[in-house]
Design a protein around this motif. Structure first.
Motif, PDB file in Angstrom:
ATOM      1  N   UNK A   5      13.002   0.179  -4.200  1.00  0.00           N
ATOM      2  CA  UNK A   5      12.796  -0.957  -3.299  1.00  0.00           C
ATOM      3  C   UNK A   5      11.306  -1.073  -3.032  1.00  0.00           C
ATOM      4  N   UNK A   6      10.781  -2.298  -3.137  1.00  0.00           N
ATOM      5  CA  UNK A   6       9.352  -2.528  -3.003  1.00  0.00           C
ATOM      6  C   UNK A   6       9.081  -3.728  -2.134  1.00  0.00           C
ATOM      7  N   UNK A   7       8.041  -3.644  -1.326  1.00  0.00           N
ATOM      8  CA  UNK A   7       7.555  -4.810  -0.595  1.00  0.00           C
ATOM      9  C   UNK A   7       6.935  -5.748  -1.624  1.00  0.00           C
ATOM     10  N   UNK A   8       7.158  -7.038  -1.497  1.00  0.00           N
ATOM     11  CA  UNK A   8       6.680  -8.015  -2.475  1.00  0.00           C
ATOM     12  C   UNK A   8       5.158  -8.013  -2.608  1.00  0.00           C
ATOM     13  N   UNK A   9       4.426  -7.920  -1.507  1.00  0.00           N
ATOM     14  CA  UNK A   9       2.972  -7.807  -1.576  1.00  0.00           C
ATOM     15  C   UNK A   9       2.209  -9.098  -1.336  1.00  0.00           C
ATOM     16  N   UNK A  10       2.717 -10.238  -1.789  1.00  0.00           N
ATOM     17  CA  UNK A  10       2.125 -11.562  -1.545  1.00  0.00           C
ATOM     18  C   UNK A  10       0.728 -11.763  -2.111  1.00  0.00           C
TER      19      UNK A  10
END
Length: 178
Positions: free
Chosen positions: A135-140
Motif C-alpha cells: 500500500x502506497x500513498x499516491x504522492x501527487x
C-alpha cells in the motif's frame, strides 16, 4: 503544488460521473488518470460483491459497460480535439483496454489482488495505491501526460515485483507507467 494536486485529484474523484468523456475535459490528465483508476477499482470490487450475493451476470454486465466506455472514447477521439485532450483520451483508452482485458480474463481472486488498485480512503482522506500486500500513498507529484504505448503482462509483473518492496510513497518515476 502537491497540496493543490491533491485537492484537484480529490475533486476529480468525487465529481466522476457516468458521462466521463466530458468529465475528462474538466481536469488535468494526472487527475483524470487517478480518478479513473479509483472508480475502476471500486466498480470491479462492487461486481465481486454482487457476484458473491448471487448476481451471476454482474461480471458480464460490467464487461459490457467497459466495452461501451471504450467505444465512446474511440468515437470522441475521431473528432477534432486539442493536442492535450487527444493525448488525455488516448492515455485513458490504453488504460481502459488493459482494464477491460483484466475483467475479461478474471479467473481467480489473486488476479485482482495482483493488479494496481487505486482507492480514495476516507480515513486518512488520502489517495492510496495497492497491489497484493503493498500500500502506497499516491504522492501527487506532477507527472503530465507522458503517453503510453501498451501495458503488457510483463508490465504487470514488474509492478508486482516493485510494489512488494514497500516504499512509503508511490515513486514519481513509476507514475509515468500507471
Amino acid at each position: 503544488m502537491r497540496r493543490t494536486n491533491r485537492l484537484l485529484t480529490k475533486e476529480a474523484i468525487f465529481r466522476y460521473c457516468e458521462d466521463r468523456i466530458d468529465w475528462m475535459l474538466l481536469y488535468q490528465g494526472m487527475m483524470v488518470l487517478a480518478a479513473n483508476q479509483v472508480w475502476w477499482t471500486w466498480e470491479v470490487e462492487d461486481v465481486f460483491r454482487k457476484v458473491k450475493k448471487g448476481e451471476k451476470q454482474a461480471m458480464k454486465l460490467y464487461a459490457k459497460k467497459m466495452h461501451q466506455q471504450i467505444d465512446d472514447l474511440v468515437t470522441r477521439i475521431a473528432v477534432p480535439l486539442s493536442k492535450n485532450d487527444r493525448k488525455k483520451y488516448n492515455t485513458v483508452l490504453i488504460i481502459d483496454v488493459h482494464a477491460r482485458d483484466i475483467v475479461d480474463t478474471f479467473a481467480q481472486e489473486f488476479e485482482w489482488e495482483s493488479q494496481l488498485r487505486f482507492y480514495w480512503d476516507r480515513e486518512p482522506d488520502e489517495l492510496n495505491v495497492r497491489q497484493c500486500t503493498g500500500t502506497f500513498s499516491y504522492g501527487y507529484e506532477y507527472m503530465g501526460l507522458n503517453g503510453r504505448l501498451v501495458i503488457t503482462p510483463l508490465t504487470d509483473r514488474i509492478y508486482l515485483t516493485l510494489t512488494q518492496k514497500q516504499p512509503r510513497i508511490w515513486p514519481k518515476h513509476w507514475a509515468c507507467y500507471v
